[in-house]
Design an enzyme around this catalytic site. Structure first.
Site, PDB file in Angstrom:
ATOM      1  N   ASP A 107      -5.330   6.231 -16.756  1.00  0.00           N
ATOM      2  CA  ASP A 107      -4.123   5.454 -16.466  1.00  0.00           C
ATOM      3  C   ASP A 107      -3.283   5.379 -17.722  1.00  0.00           C
ATOM      4  O   ASP A 107      -3.823   5.392 -18.832  1.00  0.00           O
ATOM      5  CB  ASP A 107      -4.474   4.041 -15.978  1.00  0.00           C
ATOM      6  CG  ASP A 107      -3.387   3.477 -15.065  1.00  0.00           C
ATOM      7  OD1 ASP A 107      -2.266   3.247 -15.558  1.00  0.00           O
ATOM      8  OD2 ASP A 107      -3.648   3.289 -13.865  1.00  0.00           O
ATOM      9  N   ILE A 139      -0.121  11.392 -16.796  1.00  0.00           N
ATOM     10  CA  ILE A 139      -0.415  12.615 -16.027  1.00  0.00           C
ATOM     11  C   ILE A 139       0.600  13.725 -16.271  1.00  0.00           C
ATOM     12  O   ILE A 139       0.330  14.885 -15.988  1.00  0.00           O
ATOM     13  CB  ILE A 139      -0.531  12.343 -14.507  1.00  0.00           C
ATOM     14  CG1 ILE A 139       0.767  11.743 -13.961  1.00  0.00           C
ATOM     15  CG2 ILE A 139      -1.741  11.500 -14.173  1.00  0.00           C
ATOM     16  CD1 ILE A 139       0.925  11.897 -12.464  1.00  0.00           C
ATOM     17  N   LYS A 206       6.453   5.720   3.089  1.00  0.00           N
ATOM     18  CA  LYS A 206       7.861   5.852   2.658  1.00  0.00           C
ATOM     19  C   LYS A 206       8.259   7.321   2.481  1.00  0.00           C
ATOM     20  O   LYS A 206       9.433   7.635   2.288  1.00  0.00           O
ATOM     21  CB  LYS A 206       8.098   5.048   1.384  1.00  0.00           C
ATOM     22  CG  LYS A 206       8.010   3.538   1.632  1.00  0.00           C
ATOM     23  CD  LYS A 206       8.137   2.730   0.365  1.00  0.00           C
ATOM     24  CE  LYS A 206       8.111   1.238   0.657  1.00  0.00           C
ATOM     25  NZ  LYS A 206       6.832   0.763   1.212  1.00  0.00           N
ATOM     26  N   GLY A 250      -1.782  -7.711  -1.287  1.00  0.00           N
ATOM     27  CA  GLY A 250      -2.167  -8.157  -2.622  1.00  0.00           C
ATOM     28  C   GLY A 250      -2.045  -7.102  -3.697  1.00  0.00           C
ATOM     29  O   GLY A 250      -2.486  -7.301  -4.816  1.00  0.00           O
ATOM     30  N   VAL A 255       4.514  -8.090  -1.575  1.00  0.00           N
ATOM     31  CA  VAL A 255       5.309  -9.290  -1.318  1.00  0.00           C
ATOM     32  C   VAL A 255       4.468 -10.569  -1.421  1.00  0.00           C
ATOM     33  O   VAL A 255       4.970 -11.633  -1.760  1.00  0.00           O
ATOM     34  CB  VAL A 255       5.998  -9.152   0.078  1.00  0.00           C
ATOM     35  CG1 VAL A 255       5.002  -9.276   1.212  1.00  0.00           C
ATOM     36  CG2 VAL A 255       7.105 -10.161   0.243  1.00  0.00           C
ATOM     37  N   ARG A 340      17.369  -4.326  -0.486  1.00  0.00           N
ATOM     38  CA  ARG A 340      17.497  -3.782  -1.834  1.00  0.00           C
ATOM     39  C   ARG A 340      17.840  -2.289  -1.735  1.00  0.00           C
ATOM     40  O   ARG A 340      17.635  -1.679  -0.686  1.00  0.00           O
ATOM     41  CB  ARG A 340      16.191  -4.005  -2.597  1.00  0.00           C
ATOM     42  CG  ARG A 340      15.880  -5.475  -2.779  1.00  0.00           C
ATOM     43  CD  ARG A 340      14.520  -5.713  -3.405  1.00  0.00           C
ATOM     44  NE  ARG A 340      13.453  -5.053  -2.691  1.00  0.00           N
ATOM     45  CZ  ARG A 340      12.216  -4.916  -3.167  1.00  0.00           C
ATOM     46  NH1 ARG A 340      11.919  -5.385  -4.364  1.00  0.00           N
ATOM     47  NH2 ARG A 340      11.286  -4.299  -2.467  1.00  0.00           N
ATOM     48  N   GLU A 343      16.075   0.487   0.572  1.00  0.00           N
ATOM     49  CA  GLU A 343      15.078  -0.165   1.422  1.00  0.00           C
ATOM     50  C   GLU A 343      15.386   0.034   2.906  1.00  0.00           C
ATOM     51  O   GLU A 343      16.540   0.027   3.319  1.00  0.00           O
ATOM     52  CB  GLU A 343      15.046  -1.662   1.094  1.00  0.00           C
ATOM     53  CG  GLU A 343      13.807  -2.373   1.559  1.00  0.00           C
ATOM     54  CD  GLU A 343      13.674  -3.763   0.930  1.00  0.00           C
ATOM     55  OE1 GLU A 343      12.570  -4.101   0.511  1.00  0.00           O
ATOM     56  OE2 GLU A 343      14.677  -4.493   0.865  1.00  0.00           O
TER      57      GLU A 343
END
Length: 419
Positions: A107, A139, A206, A250, A255, A340, A343
């Site tokens: 990471d 990465i 998405k 979570g 949200v 937003r 969105e």
């Protein structure tokens, strides 16, 4: 005024029905934690806590045929990118239970990776001494990634690293291209070069009919992953599998943590639009399905997860307020902030031109998409790379993305004028 649930072996569905009943009557519901969470075996009344919203959104647990996952993972060297993120860290924890030979956690975020290291040190994972490795690395840094892959020679890669915040990526398309597209492509090439047998990519709903740069960048990553599954010029074949699902409860940036912070600050709770809906899944459930899909794929598939029913975010906000024993728009205000940039009101799990094939698991289907050949992609892809590295013209970059992903139509964004 208040109901305390102390039964521990209550079915999730039954508990949910009781809580929902009480919420409609403005009763506060609190729960007694399980015995193993009592301090030194002693119960303290302070431990009685309000019901977590996650408990109301949870569905019946998924039963998985873990034998196949175990066969795939046991005694293997496995690399996880984005290992400190919501999905990555849970993947690492779950993989650890199947006795891998080594787990390599990568990471770029140092503090979350340190937190993961501390939490895994406390757990007794079924990995041998010295078999957990942590690398702070980006990465997109091919030289650094090559060093790690050459050193450990992973047999499997779970690729969860990505930029995912829609409004931020509308403002930073270069980064979406650099990390989500170029980073994935570079990692796939290294995986092929060093004989990785299986590559599992974590994607998103998405990516379906994207209305934003982030979704389009993930769709592009999916296309490259599929094309790389049988790209010529490498000694060994590599099974490349993509998994696609919606929001996880979570997760960082979801949200629910935001609503919790707003509630604790006394409100208001901000909802972008009264009609906005989202699919939700728990993090462990999503990761179980990633492992399951990763074990069943033959290479080139895009697996779509059954996300259950979509949930109205406004209803979610009202329930959370009531769970705190408060009344919406009386004790805590709900305000609307407007959609937003980029969105959507509703997320989709399948492209209009796609349909699905069933698998042996009722929660997992295969998206029928038309794969592209790597040669057809290469020229346009090189142009995209040059643009990402050498231009300040964001419009030019986004136009190129729209050419590569024709179904990418911007919504509520400065890039709408390009469609």
């Amino acid at each position: 005024d208040e109901l305390i649930v102390s039964i521990q072996n209550i079915e999730p569905r039954r508990k949910k029905a009781i809580v929902e009943y009480c919420l409609t009557r403005d009763m506060l519901v609190r729960v007694v934690p399980p015995l193993e969470q009592w301090m030194n075996g002693e119960f303290s009344a302070k431990q009685i806590a309000p019901v977590a919203i996650e408990e109301l959104l949870q569905r019946d647990p998924i039963n998985l045929t873990n034998a196949e996952v175990s066969r795939l993972v046991r005694d293997k060297v496995i690399l996880v990118t984005g290992a400190a993120g919501s999905i990555g860290s849970e993947l690492v924890k779950q993989l650890g239970h199947y006795s891998p030979a080594q787990l390599i956690c990568i990471d770029q975020a140092e503090t979350p990776l340190h937190d993961l290291q501390l939490s895994l040190t406390k757990r007794s994972l079924n990995t041998g001494q010295g078999s957990l490795h942590y690398y702070v690395a980006d990465i997109t840094d091919t030289k650094r990634m090559r060093q790690i892959i050459r050193k450990h020679r992973p047999q499997m890669i779970f690729h969860a690293a990505a930029y995912k915040h829609v409004p931020l990526m509308e403002e930073n398309p270069m980064e979406a291209v650099r990390v989500n597209i170029l980073g994935t492509s570079s990692l796939l090439h290294l995986a092929r070069e060093y004989g990785v047998a299986r590559f599992v990519m974590v994607s998103t709903d998405k990516a379906v009919n994207p209305t934003n740069v982030m979704g389009a960048s993930k769709r592009m990553a999916e296309i490259i992953a599929q094309a790389m599954a049988d790209a010529p010029g490498f000694e060994q074949t590599m099974d490349v599998v993509t998994t696609r699902f919606g929001n996880v409860l979570g997760s960082n940036g979801s949200v629910i943590p935001l609503f919790k912070r707003q509630l604790e600050a006394g409100g208001p709770i901000t909802v972008t639009h009264p009609e906005i809906t989202r699919y939700f899944m728990t993090i462990p459930e999503a990761c179980q399905l990633v492992l399951e899909a990763g074990s069943m794929g033959n290479g080139g598939e895009i697996f779509v997860f059954d996300m259950g029913e979509s949930i109205k975010i406004l209803d979610l906000a009202k329930k959370m307020i009531r769970l705190y024993g408060l009344i919406p728009n009386q004790d805590i205000a709900i305000t609307y902030t407007g959609l937003r940039p980029g969105e959507k009101l509703y997320e989709e799990l399948l492209n209009d031109n796609e349909n699905t094939l069933p698998t042996y698991h009722q929660k997992i289907t295969i998206a029928k998409v038309k794969p592209l050949q790597m040669e057809a992609l290469n020229e346009q892809f090189e142009h995209l790379v040059n643009l990402a590295n050498n231009t300040d013209e964001l419009n030019e970059l986004v136009v190129m993305m729209k050419e590569l992903v024709p179904e990418f139509v911007s919504n509520n964004s400065a890039f709408e004028e390009l469609d």
